[in-house]
Design a protein around this motif. Structure first.
Motif, mmCIF file in Angstrom:
data_model
loop_
_atom_site.group_PDB
_atom_site.id
_atom_site.type_symbol
_atom_site.label_atom_id
_atom_site.label_comp_id
_atom_site.label_asym_id
_atom_site.label_seq_id
_atom_site.Cartn_x
_atom_site.Cartn_y
_atom_site.Cartn_z
ATOM 1 N N VAL A 1 0.863 -1.186 0.000
ATOM 2 C CA VAL A 1 0.000 0.000 0.000
ATOM 3 C C VAL A 1 0.896 1.231 0.000
ATOM 4 N N ARG A 2 1.794 1.311 1.013
ATOM 5 C CA ARG A 2 2.734 2.438 1.094
ATOM 6 C C ARG A 2 3.670 2.227 2.272
ATOM 7 N N TRP A 3 4.763 2.979 2.259
ATOM 8 C CA TRP A 3 5.650 3.040 3.409
ATOM 9 C C TRP A 3 5.029 3.997 4.413
ATOM 10 N N LEU A 4 4.921 3.589 5.677
ATOM 11 C CA LEU A 4 4.418 4.464 6.735
ATOM 12 C C LEU A 4 5.537 5.361 7.243
ATOM 13 N N ASP A 5 6.742 4.820 7.261
ATOM 14 C CA ASP A 5 7.962 5.562 7.569
ATOM 15 C C ASP A 5 9.120 4.726 7.036
ATOM 16 N N ALA A 6 10.351 5.089 7.364
ATOM 17 C CA ALA A 6 11.505 4.392 6.797
ATOM 18 C C ALA A 6 11.657 2.958 7.296
ATOM 19 N N ARG A 7 10.951 2.569 8.349
ATOM 20 C CA ARG A 7 11.089 1.236 8.942
ATOM 21 C C ARG A 7 9.803 0.428 8.941
ATOM 22 N N LYS A 8 8.696 0.990 8.421
ATOM 23 C CA LYS A 8 7.415 0.290 8.495
ATOM 24 C C LYS A 8 6.663 0.402 7.173
ATOM 25 N N LEU A 9 6.144 -0.750 6.733
ATOM 26 C CA LEU A 9 5.469 -0.883 5.443
ATOM 27 C C LEU A 9 4.044 -1.373 5.664
ATOM 28 N N ARG A 10 3.084 -0.759 4.982
ATOM 29 C CA ARG A 10 1.698 -1.240 5.025
ATOM 30 C C ARG A 10 1.436 -2.068 3.776
ATOM 31 N N VAL A 11 0.849 -3.254 3.978
ATOM 32 C CA VAL A 11 0.508 -4.142 2.871
ATOM 33 C C VAL A 11 -0.963 -4.525 2.963
ATOM 34 N N ARG A 12 -1.509 -4.905 1.826
ATOM 35 C CA ARG A 12 -2.913 -5.342 1.735
ATOM 36 C C ARG A 12 -2.936 -6.793 1.294
ATOM 37 N N LEU A 13 -3.739 -7.593 1.989
ATOM 38 C CA LEU A 13 -4.004 -8.968 1.597
ATOM 39 C C LEU A 13 -5.451 -9.008 1.138
ATOM 40 N N ARG A 14 -5.644 -9.348 -0.127
ATOM 41 C CA ARG A 14 -7.010 -9.362 -0.674
ATOM 42 C C ARG A 14 -7.164 -10.548 -1.608
ATOM 43 N N GLY A 15 -8.419 -10.872 -1.895
ATOM 44 C CA GLY A 15 -8.674 -11.937 -2.838
ATOM 45 C C GLY A 15 -10.051 -12.537 -2.656
ATOM 46 N N PHE A 16 -10.234 -13.726 -3.244
ATOM 47 C CA PHE A 16 -11.494 -14.450 -3.151
ATOM 48 C C PHE A 16 -11.233 -15.896 -3.536
ATOM 49 N N GLY A 17 -12.235 -16.724 -3.310
ATOM 50 C CA GLY A 17 -12.102 -18.134 -3.681
ATOM 51 C C GLY A 17 -13.113 -18.979 -2.952
ATOM 52 N N GLU A 18 -12.779 -20.235 -2.763
ATOM 53 C CA GLU A 18 -13.696 -21.187 -2.140
ATOM 54 C C GLU A 18 -14.067 -20.764 -0.723
ATOM 55 N N ARG A 19 -13.097 -20.350 0.075
ATOM 56 C CA ARG A 19 -13.353 -19.962 1.460
ATOM 57 C C ARG A 19 -14.099 -18.636 1.547
#
Length: 172
Positions: free
Chosen positions: A132-150
């Motif tokens: 998603v973006r760097w929050l600062d020089a030591r922390k990264l925001r990520v997104r987990l997304r998707g779909f499927g059987e579950r």
């Protein structure tokens, strides 16, 4: 004490460069101008590659072979880079690199190891981990997304990754 406060304020004020997507771009420079990620045009029938080039020495080190596309996100201080590697239409992951150090860290594996195997990662056929973006020089925001059987209706979750190796669900 005052110098330490000023140093912390300066570090907090650093802004990460805009992300750069390959193919499409020729390079993604780090904010200090020391390194750049370059797109290596593949021979016919082969996948494209990204390489990390030291601007001072001109030495180029292979970084990764990309699937369909990759987006590079340099940290605000240029000390790390995160790459969303879109392996296929149904899968993407985030790889973390530190210039001057060998190897890549696959954050999908770190997420599963840190928080345990998430049902979203194991019970669906379309799973994407993306920066998603760097929050600062030591922390990264990520997104987990998707779909499927579950999760036929889909899922979308945010996590924060600290370069020390720790994941947490994002808090708002």
């Amino acid at each position: 004490m005052k110098a330490a406060v000023l140093l912390l304020a300066a570090a907090a004020a650093l802004k990460a460069p805009d992300p750069v997507t390959f193919p499409g771009a020729a390079e993604a420079k780090d904010p200090n101008g020391r390194y750049r990620v370059v797109f290596v045009v593949p021979p016919a029938g082969q996948n494209a590659k990204l390489a990390l080039e030291d601007s001072k020495t001109g030495i180029s080190t292979p970084l990764l072979t990309i699937g369909r596309a990759a987006t590079v996100f340099w940290s605000p201080d240029g000390g790390a880079l995160a790459v969303t590697d879109r392996k296929s239409a149904s899968s993407s992951t985030v790889l973390l690199a530190t210039p001057g150090q060998p190897g890549l860290t696959d954050l999908a594996a770190v997420l599963a190891r840190t928080l345990g195997p998430l049902p979203e990662q194991t019970g669906n056929r379309n799973v994407h981990l993306e920066v998603v973006r760097w929050l600062d020089a030591r922390k990264l925001r990520v997104r987990l997304r998707g779909f499927g059987e579950r999760d036929p209706g889909g899922f979308d979750e945010l996590f924060d990754y600290e370069l020390s190796g720790r994941f947490r669900r994002a808090a708002f």
